[in-house]
Design an enzyme around this catalytic site. Structure first.
Site, PDB file in Angstrom:
ATOM      1  N   ASN A   8      -5.665 106.620  19.818  1.00 33.53           N
ATOM      2  CA  ASN A   8      -6.945 107.262  20.145  1.00 33.53           C
ATOM      3  C   ASN A   8      -7.226 106.932  21.609  1.00 33.53           C
ATOM      4  OD1 ASN A   8      -9.489 108.329  20.211  1.00 33.53           O
ATOM      5  ND2 ASN A   8     -10.280 107.159  18.484  1.00 33.53           N
ATOM      6  N   ARG A  90      -4.863 111.348  18.305  1.00 33.55           N
ATOM      7  CA  ARG A  90      -6.123 112.057  18.116  1.00 33.55           C
ATOM      8  C   ARG A  90      -6.402 112.874  19.375  1.00 33.55           C
ATOM      9  NH1 ARG A  90     -12.225 109.732  17.523  1.00 33.55           N
ATOM     10  NH2 ARG A  90     -13.112 111.724  16.976  1.00 33.55           N
ATOM     11  N   HIS A 179     -15.598 116.177  15.286  1.00 31.08           N
ATOM     12  CA  HIS A 179     -15.598 115.234  14.151  1.00 31.08           C
ATOM     13  C   HIS A 179     -14.856 115.814  12.942  1.00 31.08           C
ATOM     14  CE1 HIS A 179     -19.574 113.269  15.694  1.00 31.08           C
ATOM     15  NE2 HIS A 179     -18.522 112.556  16.086  1.00 31.08           N
ATOM     16  N   LEU A 208     -23.072 110.398  10.919  1.00 31.17           N
ATOM     17  CA  LEU A 208     -24.130 109.870  11.784  1.00 31.17           C
ATOM     18  C   LEU A 208     -23.642 108.586  12.448  1.00 31.17           C
ATOM     19  CD1 LEU A 208     -27.164 110.351   9.318  1.00 31.17           C
ATOM     20  CD2 LEU A 208     -26.193 111.998  10.948  1.00 31.17           C
ATOM     21  N   ASN A 210     -22.567 107.030  16.673  1.00 33.26           N
ATOM     22  CA  ASN A 210     -23.110 107.142  18.022  1.00 33.26           C
ATOM     23  C   ASN A 210     -23.104 108.619  18.432  1.00 33.26           C
ATOM     24  OD1 ASN A 210     -24.299 105.918  20.213  1.00 33.26           O
ATOM     25  ND2 ASN A 210     -22.354 105.755  21.303  1.00 33.26           N
ATOM     26  N   ARG A 240     -26.762 111.398  23.417  1.00 38.44           N
ATOM     27  CA  ARG A 240     -26.808 112.846  23.667  1.00 38.44           C
ATOM     28  C   ARG A 240     -28.065 113.448  23.057  1.00 38.44           C
ATOM     29  NH1 ARG A 240     -21.099 113.628  21.106  1.00 38.44           N
ATOM     30  NH2 ARG A 240     -20.069 112.032  22.317  1.00 38.44           N
ATOM     31  N   GLY A 330     -24.879 106.451   9.072  1.00 37.30           N
ATOM     32  CA  GLY A 330     -24.809 107.048   7.734  1.00 37.30           C
ATOM     33  C   GLY A 330     -24.415 106.021   6.692  1.00 37.30           C
ATOM     34  N   ASN A 332     -24.686 102.605   7.149  1.00 35.44           N
ATOM     35  CA  ASN A 332     -25.484 101.365   7.220  1.00 35.44           C
ATOM     36  C   ASN A 332     -26.977 101.594   7.383  1.00 35.44           C
ATOM     37  OD1 ASN A 332     -23.154  99.445   7.375  1.00 35.44           O
ATOM     38  ND2 ASN A 332     -22.731 100.658   9.196  1.00 35.44           N
ATOM     39  N   GLU A 382     -10.930 107.830  10.186  1.00 39.14           N
ATOM     40  CA  GLU A 382     -10.210 108.864  10.918  1.00 39.14           C
ATOM     41  C   GLU A 382      -8.762 108.470  11.174  1.00 39.14           C
ATOM     42  OE1 GLU A 382     -13.672 108.563  13.430  1.00 39.14           O
ATOM     43  OE2 GLU A 382     -13.598 110.708  13.790  1.00 39.14           O
TER      44      GLU A 382
HETATM   45  P1  AMP Z   1     -20.058 104.760  15.019  1.00 44.36           P
HETATM   46  O1  AMP Z   1     -20.082 105.685  16.186  1.00 44.36           O
HETATM   47  O2  AMP Z   1     -19.748 105.455  13.730  1.00 44.36           O
HETATM   48  O3  AMP Z   1     -19.203 103.558  15.232  1.00 44.36           O
HETATM   49  O4  AMP Z   1     -21.559 104.222  14.846  1.00 44.36           O
HETATM   50  C1  AMP Z   1     -22.108 103.305  15.764  1.00 44.36           C
HETATM   51  C2  AMP Z   1     -23.594 103.222  15.577  1.00 44.36           C
HETATM   52  O5  AMP Z   1     -23.923 102.952  14.206  1.00 44.36           O
HETATM   53  C3  AMP Z   1     -24.230 102.065  16.349  1.00 44.36           C
HETATM   54  O6  AMP Z   1     -24.533 102.429  17.657  1.00 44.36           O
HETATM   55  C4  AMP Z   1     -25.473 101.810  15.536  1.00 44.36           C
HETATM   56  O7  AMP Z   1     -26.503 102.648  16.012  1.00 44.36           O
HETATM   57  C5  AMP Z   1     -25.123 102.217  14.129  1.00 44.36           C
HETATM   58  N1  AMP Z   1     -24.924 101.057  13.259  1.00 44.36           N
HETATM   59  C6  AMP Z   1     -23.810 100.309  13.114  1.00 44.36           C
HETATM   60  N2  AMP Z   1     -24.033  99.307  12.223  1.00 44.36           N
HETATM   61  C7  AMP Z   1     -25.308  99.446  11.796  1.00 44.36           C
HETATM   62  C8  AMP Z   1     -26.153  98.730  10.883  1.00 44.36           C
HETATM   63  N3  AMP Z   1     -25.717  97.675  10.200  1.00 44.36           N
HETATM   64  N4  AMP Z   1     -27.429  99.178  10.721  1.00 44.36           N
HETATM   65  C9  AMP Z   1     -27.872 100.264  11.390  1.00 44.36           C
HETATM   66  N5  AMP Z   1     -27.136 100.965  12.256  1.00 44.36           N
HETATM   67  C10 AMP Z   1     -25.881 100.566  12.467  1.00 44.36           C
END
Ligand code: AMP
Length: 397
Positions: A8, A90, A179, A208, A210, A240, A330, A332, A382
């Site tokens: 990646n 990727r 995605h 859901l 970043n 964004r 999504g 957490n 992924e």
């Molecule tokens: P991703 O792009 O899927 O890695 O998601 C990253 C984002 O998920 C982080 O910037 C957080 O905003 C959110 N996140 C990760 N862990 C948690 C958690 N335990 N509780 C709430 N939001 C979380």
């Protein structure tokens, strides 16, 4: 052993995993960052023999792969002894050309570079990594797995912007969606968790993280998704803006804000970051809990937009069997999930509060037993999907 090296890559970083495709086990993983930053390259390796992190000069992607190979050798587990049978790359943008995983030859690599026109932040880095990896592993098949490919099944009415036809055609302006690798693996795993054939299910997947997007999936095929020509359209994200009236951009340009500054603002300084000062939902949640009005408003805007799409995709699909949450927020964010699902009882969607609040690491149902729509949390993976699609391609060719 049926191991795949999953790569990646970005313009200044390469993340990789070596995955045993049959078991899904990670045999090693690591990353190289700050490629091209004189003397500041960072090489991180995690393998069965231990972990390491070093700083060294990594002038380009070729040097990065040389450093990766060296990390494996130094750990006593040379990379060519891991049973790697393919390298899966990727690739964010496959344009209209790539609707499925594709074996990379010189022409495919060049086309990925040409598509940098549509993904200037992503495809040049992919191309550099592909060239470097093919030089280091010339005997292995290299496969490109595209984030856009899954959405090539969208009907014309969903991917067409209402622009002058010639202008849109001349400049390749249409919705592509992103995605796709995540939406594909998550929808398949949701079906298998429910023991239902994918082909019989209507699903709405909310990725859901970043970056964030939502996808309407009918029988395993994407029929609509919230990201468009670029990953800027749709939901509110970490940095964004998601949807914004295009007129706001002309307004800013006419007031003297430069094109690059508008681009930077919408892609990197908007979303949760722009509205609250942090792109991380954990910070936003803590600020909201302590009474910060901007953080509370940001969550309301985020949820309002997500609900807007959830309702839209119920209309697009004519109802749904599942709603699936995945990625960082999504997986957490039980509080966000509750806010997004609230008030959808009219269409038979009912969360079970204790299931929603429970923490877990695998796929799980969070709706009530009498909910007509099954709501799930399904962790995305992924890299495993890229490994699986790579193996499937070489097995069929
Ligand atoms: P991703 O792009 O899927 O890695 O998601 C990253 C984002 O998920 C982080 O910037 C957080 O905003 C959110 N996140 C990760 N862990 C948690 C958690 N335990 N509780 C709430 N939001 C979380």
């Amino acid at each position: 052993m049926n191991a795949v090296l999953v790569v990646n890559s970005g313009s200044s970083s390469i993340k990789y995993q070596v995955i045993d495709e049959r078991s899904g086990a990670r045999l090693a993983q690591g990353l190289v960052e700050r490629i091209g930053e004189s003397g500041r390259g960072r090489v991180v390796y995690k393998g069965t023999a231990g972990d390491s992190a070093t700083e060294q000069d990594i002038p380009d992607h070729s040097a990065a792969f040389a450093a990766i190979v060296e990390e494996f050798r130094a750990a006593g587990t040379p990379i060519d002894e891991l049973g790697i049978v393919a390298v899966g790359h990727r690739v964010v943008h496959g344009g209209r050309d790539f609707i499925a995983p594709t074996l990379i030859d010189d022409a495919v690599a060049e086309r990925i570079l040409e598509l940098a026109e549509l993904a200037p932040l992503h495809n040049p880095g992919h191309y550099a990594a592909i060239v470097a990896a093919r030089a280091v592993f010339p005997e292995l098949p290299h496969i490109a797995v595209f984030d856009t490919a899954f959405h090539q099944s969208m009907p014309e009415r969903a991917y067409t912007y209402a622009l002058d036809r010639d202008l849109a055609a001349d400049h390749g302006i249409r919705r592509y969606g992103f995605h796709g690798i995540s939406h594909q693996v998550v929808s398949r795993r949701a079906a298998s968790h429910l023991g239902m054939p994918l082909e019989s299910l209507k699903q709405i997947v909310l990725h859901l993280g970043n970056g964030a997007s939502i996808c309407a999936i009918d029988g395993g095929r994407s029929v609509d998704t919230s990201m468009g020509l670029t990953p800027l359209e749709g939901l509110v994200m970490g940095t964004r803006s998601g949807n914004i009236d295009a007129g706001a951009i002309f307004h800013l340009l006419r007031r003297g804000v430069s094109v690059d500054e508008v681009d930077e603002q919408l892609n990197k300084r908007a979303g949760f970051l722009g509205m609250t000062g942090s792109n991380d939902f954990r910070d936003v949640r803590a600020a909201a809990a302590s009474g910060d009005e901007a953080a509370n408003l940001a969550i309301e805007v985020y949820v309002h937009r997500a609900r807007h799409y959830l309702g839209a995709y119920l209309a697009v699909l004519g109802g749904t069997d599942t709603v699936v949450f995945t990625a960082g927020l999504g997986e957490n964010g039980p509080d966000l999930r509750e806010l997004i699902c609230a008030g959808f009882e009219w269409c038979g969607l009912k969360l079970d509060p204790s299931r929603n609040a429970a923490t877990g690491s695998g796929a799980r149902v969070i709706s009530a037993d009498d909910s007509a729509i099954t709501v799930l949390v399904v962790p995305t993976d992924e890299e495993a999907e890229i490994a699986q699609q790579s193996i499937a391609l070489i097995a069929s060719s």
